[in-house]
Design an enzyme around this catalytic site. Structure first.
Site, PDB file in Angstrom:
ATOM      1  N   GLU A 114     -34.082  -5.590  23.070  1.00  0.00           N
ATOM      2  CA  GLU A 114     -34.326  -4.209  22.801  1.00  0.00           C
ATOM      3  C   GLU A 114     -34.552  -2.959  23.568  1.00  0.00           C
ATOM      4  O   GLU A 114     -34.289  -1.825  23.899  1.00  0.00           O
ATOM      5  CB  GLU A 114     -35.041  -4.345  21.118  1.00  0.00           C
ATOM      6  CG  GLU A 114     -34.316  -4.355  19.967  1.00  0.00           C
ATOM      7  CD  GLU A 114     -35.119  -5.357  18.937  1.00  0.00           C
ATOM      8  OE1 GLU A 114     -35.989  -5.342  18.853  1.00  0.00           O
ATOM      9  OE2 GLU A 114     -34.049  -6.494  17.942  1.00  0.00           O
ATOM     10  N   HIS A 161     -38.136  -7.561  26.665  1.00  0.00           N
ATOM     11  CA  HIS A 161     -37.043  -7.783  24.618  1.00  0.00           C
ATOM     12  C   HIS A 161     -35.908  -7.402  25.272  1.00  0.00           C
ATOM     13  O   HIS A 161     -35.450  -5.997  25.437  1.00  0.00           O
ATOM     14  CB  HIS A 161     -37.502  -7.028  24.047  1.00  0.00           C
ATOM     15  CG  HIS A 161     -37.280  -7.262  22.911  1.00  0.00           C
ATOM     16  ND1 HIS A 161     -36.086  -7.403  21.799  1.00  0.00           N
ATOM     17  CD2 HIS A 161     -37.351  -8.699  22.243  1.00  0.00           C
ATOM     18  CE1 HIS A 161     -35.496  -8.034  21.172  1.00  0.00           C
ATOM     19  NE2 HIS A 161     -36.054  -8.804  20.494  1.00  0.00           N
ATOM     20  N   GLY A 177     -31.492 -10.493  15.061  1.00  0.00           N
ATOM     21  CA  GLY A 177     -31.826  -9.283  13.832  1.00  0.00           C
ATOM     22  C   GLY A 177     -29.840  -9.463  13.562  1.00  0.00           C
ATOM     23  O   GLY A 177     -29.913  -8.352  12.518  1.00  0.00           O
ATOM     24  N   GLU A 235     -32.939 -15.753  24.592  1.00  0.00           N
ATOM     25  CA  GLU A 235     -32.505 -14.509  23.271  1.00  0.00           C
ATOM     26  C   GLU A 235     -31.306 -13.735  22.991  1.00  0.00           C
ATOM     27  O   GLU A 235     -30.610 -13.219  23.881  1.00  0.00           O
ATOM     28  CB  GLU A 235     -32.701 -13.602  23.156  1.00  0.00           C
ATOM     29  CG  GLU A 235     -34.522 -14.330  22.653  1.00  0.00           C
ATOM     30  CD  GLU A 235     -35.727 -13.060  21.729  1.00  0.00           C
ATOM     31  OE1 GLU A 235     -36.031 -13.626  20.669  1.00  0.00           O
ATOM     32  OE2 GLU A 235     -35.415 -12.202  22.291  1.00  0.00           O
ATOM     33  N   SER A 288     -32.214 -15.204  15.196  1.00  0.00           N
ATOM     34  CA  SER A 288     -32.082 -15.628  13.888  1.00  0.00           C
ATOM     35  C   SER A 288     -32.758 -16.299  13.328  1.00  0.00           C
ATOM     36  O   SER A 288     -31.736 -17.458  12.739  1.00  0.00           O
ATOM     37  CB  SER A 288     -30.337 -15.329  13.420  1.00  0.00           C
ATOM     38  OG  SER A 288     -29.673 -13.970  13.521  1.00  0.00           O
ATOM     39  N   GLY A 333     -38.148 -13.152  15.474  1.00  0.00           N
ATOM     40  CA  GLY A 333     -38.393 -11.608  14.685  1.00  0.00           C
ATOM     41  C   GLY A 333     -38.385 -11.054  12.731  1.00  0.00           C
ATOM     42  O   GLY A 333     -38.658 -11.815  12.446  1.00  0.00           O
ATOM     43  N   GLY A 334     -37.422 -11.005  12.361  1.00  0.00           N
ATOM     44  CA  GLY A 334     -37.061 -11.327  11.236  1.00  0.00           C
ATOM     45  C   GLY A 334     -37.907 -12.358  10.175  1.00  0.00           C
ATOM     46  O   GLY A 334     -38.611 -12.425   9.695  1.00  0.00           O
ATOM     47  N   ASN A 383     -42.657 -12.276  16.628  1.00  0.00           N
ATOM     48  CA  ASN A 383     -41.937 -10.630  16.771  1.00  0.00           C
ATOM     49  C   ASN A 383     -42.673  -9.794  16.051  1.00  0.00           C
ATOM     50  O   ASN A 383     -40.821  -9.862  15.660  1.00  0.00           O
ATOM     51  CB  ASN A 383     -40.995 -10.557  18.526  1.00  0.00           C
ATOM     52  CG  ASN A 383     -41.035  -9.111  18.489  1.00  0.00           C
ATOM     53  OD1 ASN A 383     -41.861  -8.355  18.256  1.00  0.00           O
ATOM     54  ND2 ASN A 383     -39.640  -8.820  19.372  1.00  0.00           N
ATOM     55  N   TRP A 384     -43.034  -9.006  15.560  1.00  0.00           N
ATOM     56  CA  TRP A 384     -43.178  -8.406  14.474  1.00  0.00           C
ATOM     57  C   TRP A 384     -42.250  -6.743  14.807  1.00  0.00           C
ATOM     58  O   TRP A 384     -42.579  -5.743  13.869  1.00  0.00           O
ATOM     59  CB  TRP A 384     -44.113  -7.826  13.853  1.00  0.00           C
ATOM     60  CG  TRP A 384     -45.232  -8.736  13.664  1.00  0.00           C
ATOM     61  CD1 TRP A 384     -44.372 -10.330  13.024  1.00  0.00           C
ATOM     62  CD2 TRP A 384     -46.177  -9.006  12.511  1.00  0.00           C
ATOM     63  NE1 TRP A 384     -45.548 -11.458  12.127  1.00  0.00           N
ATOM     64  CE2 TRP A 384     -46.468 -10.414  11.802  1.00  0.00           C
ATOM     65  CE3 TRP A 384     -47.925  -8.206  12.580  1.00  0.00           C
ATOM     66  CZ2 TRP A 384     -47.991 -10.931  11.751  1.00  0.00           C
ATOM     67  CZ3 TRP A 384     -48.580  -8.853  11.940  1.00  0.00           C
ATOM     68  CH2 TRP A 384     -48.889  -9.489  11.635  1.00  0.00           C
ATOM     69  N   LYS A 385     -42.323  -6.914  16.095  1.00  0.00           N
ATOM     70  CA  LYS A 385     -41.441  -5.231  16.400  1.00  0.00           C
ATOM     71  C   LYS A 385     -42.054  -3.686  15.953  1.00  0.00           C
ATOM     72  O   LYS A 385     -43.483  -3.911  15.916  1.00  0.00           O
ATOM     73  CB  LYS A 385     -39.826  -4.948  15.789  1.00  0.00           C
ATOM     74  CG  LYS A 385     -39.076  -6.751  17.063  1.00  0.00           C
ATOM     75  CD  LYS A 385     -37.920  -6.197  15.954  1.00  0.00           C
ATOM     76  CE  LYS A 385     -37.160  -7.765  16.845  1.00  0.00           C
ATOM     77  NZ  LYS A 385     -35.829  -7.928  16.876  1.00  0.00           N
TER      78      LYS A 385
HETATM   79  C1  PEP Z   1     -35.994 -11.176  18.165  1.00  0.00           C
HETATM   80  O1  PEP Z   1     -37.280 -10.479  17.947  1.00  0.00           O
HETATM   81  O2  PEP Z   1     -37.179 -11.436  19.299  1.00  0.00           O
HETATM   82  C2  PEP Z   1     -35.653 -11.743  17.544  1.00  0.00           C
HETATM   83  C3  PEP Z   1     -34.603 -12.960  17.885  1.00  0.00           C
HETATM   84  O3  PEP Z   1     -35.030 -11.151  16.013  1.00  0.00           O
HETATM   85  P1  PEP Z   1     -34.658 -12.341  14.814  1.00  0.00           P
HETATM   86  O4  PEP Z   1     -35.227 -13.681  14.711  1.00  0.00           O
HETATM   87  O5  PEP Z   1     -34.822 -10.918  13.445  1.00  0.00           O
HETATM   88  O6  PEP Z   1     -33.308 -12.527  15.421  1.00  0.00           O
END
Ligand code: PEP
Length: 255
Positions: free
Chosen positions: A97, A95, A173, A167, A212, A233-234, A9-11
């Site tokens: 966010e 999500h 993040g 999540e 994470s 994500g990251g 998930n590049w956001k």
């Molecule tokens: C996400 O974007 O759904 C996520 C879990 O981000 P990260 O891996 O950066 O915590």
């Protein structure tokens, strides 16, 4: 019996050029990956270019959001049919966010998930508790209610096509990951709810963990009975890092 699914998930990150460069570096690194589903969710603006770069590979294209309506006066929104048109086979919905920053409710998530299935796009439905909810020992109640409400419009005969992503908001993040045991406890409860709602199909629904996830912790997380994948994500922004996550069984771990 459930095929692992690793999703990036590049956001709101990467221009079209950066997104295409990622795919060019990434594909050779995962060419030998078998028995897993790999998914990339770039921003809407890069869907077409990433889709073109992925053509001929086994890696699937996903959107990060969708509107539940077919078409009409919804300025700035993207309809499910537009995602099919671009070759998306998955879309992330609900999500945290989007829930916390843009006020998405379980009812909106339910409508989006059903609209996606109607267009043969598989929804990745996200659920997760806040830190306050966890500290108040409300995690299982919160997740249970999100599962029930967000999946309320999924036709039972299509249930096996959906993906659920657990999540914990406090782990997204932040560098803080749920331990494999903490994640498994919630995944097992989600599995029970899915069985209650969909019967035997509940055993076929894949449940991803997100929060994470990185090469160093993915193997232990994936070793848990009800963790069938990761939403990343990251650590998905760099091709080598995400390729290591795809090859989770080759990474180091504590066990
Ligand atoms: C996400 O974007 O759904 C996520 C879990 O981000 P990260 O891996 O950066 O915590």
């Amino acid at each position: 019996m459930r095929r692992p699914i690793l999703a990036a998930n590049w956001k709101m990150q990467k221009t079209t050029g950066e997104a295409e460069a990622f795919v060019r570096s990434f594909l050779p690194l995962v060419r030998d990956a078998s028995g897993v589903d790999v998914v990339i969710a770039p921003p809407f603006t890069a869907l077409e270019r990433v889709g073109a770069a992925l053509r001929g590979s086994e890696v699937a294209l996903a959107a990060q959001n969708v509107n539940a309506e077919e078409k009409g006066a919804f300025t700035g929104e993207i309809a499910p049919g537009m995602l099919t048109d671009l070759g998306c086979s998955y879309a992330i919905v609900g999500h945290s966010e989007r829930r916390t920053l843009y006020g998405e409710t379980d009812q909106m998530v339910a409508a989006k998930a059903a609209a996606l299935l109607a267009h043969d796009v598989r929804p990745i439905v996200c659920v997760g508790e806040s830190l306050e909810e966890r500290e108040a020992e409300r995690t299982l109640a919160v997740i249970s209610s999100q599962i029930e409400e967000s999946l309320a419009s999924i036709p039972p005969e299509r249930a096996a096509e959906i993906v659920v992503a657990y999540e914990p908001i406090w782990a997204i993040g932040t560098g803080r990951t749920a331990t494999p045991e903490m994640a498994q406890e919630v995944h097992a409860m989600i599995r029970e709810r899915l069985r209650d709602r969909f019967g035997g199909a509940g055993d076929r629904i894949r449940i991803q963990y997100g929060g994470s996830v990185k090469p160093a912790n993915v193997r232990d997380l994936m070793g848990q009975a009800d963790i069938d994948g990761a939403l990343v994500g990251g650590a998905s922004l760099d091709p080598e890092s995400f390729a290591k996550i795809v090859h989770f069984d080759q990474q180091g771990g504590s066990g």
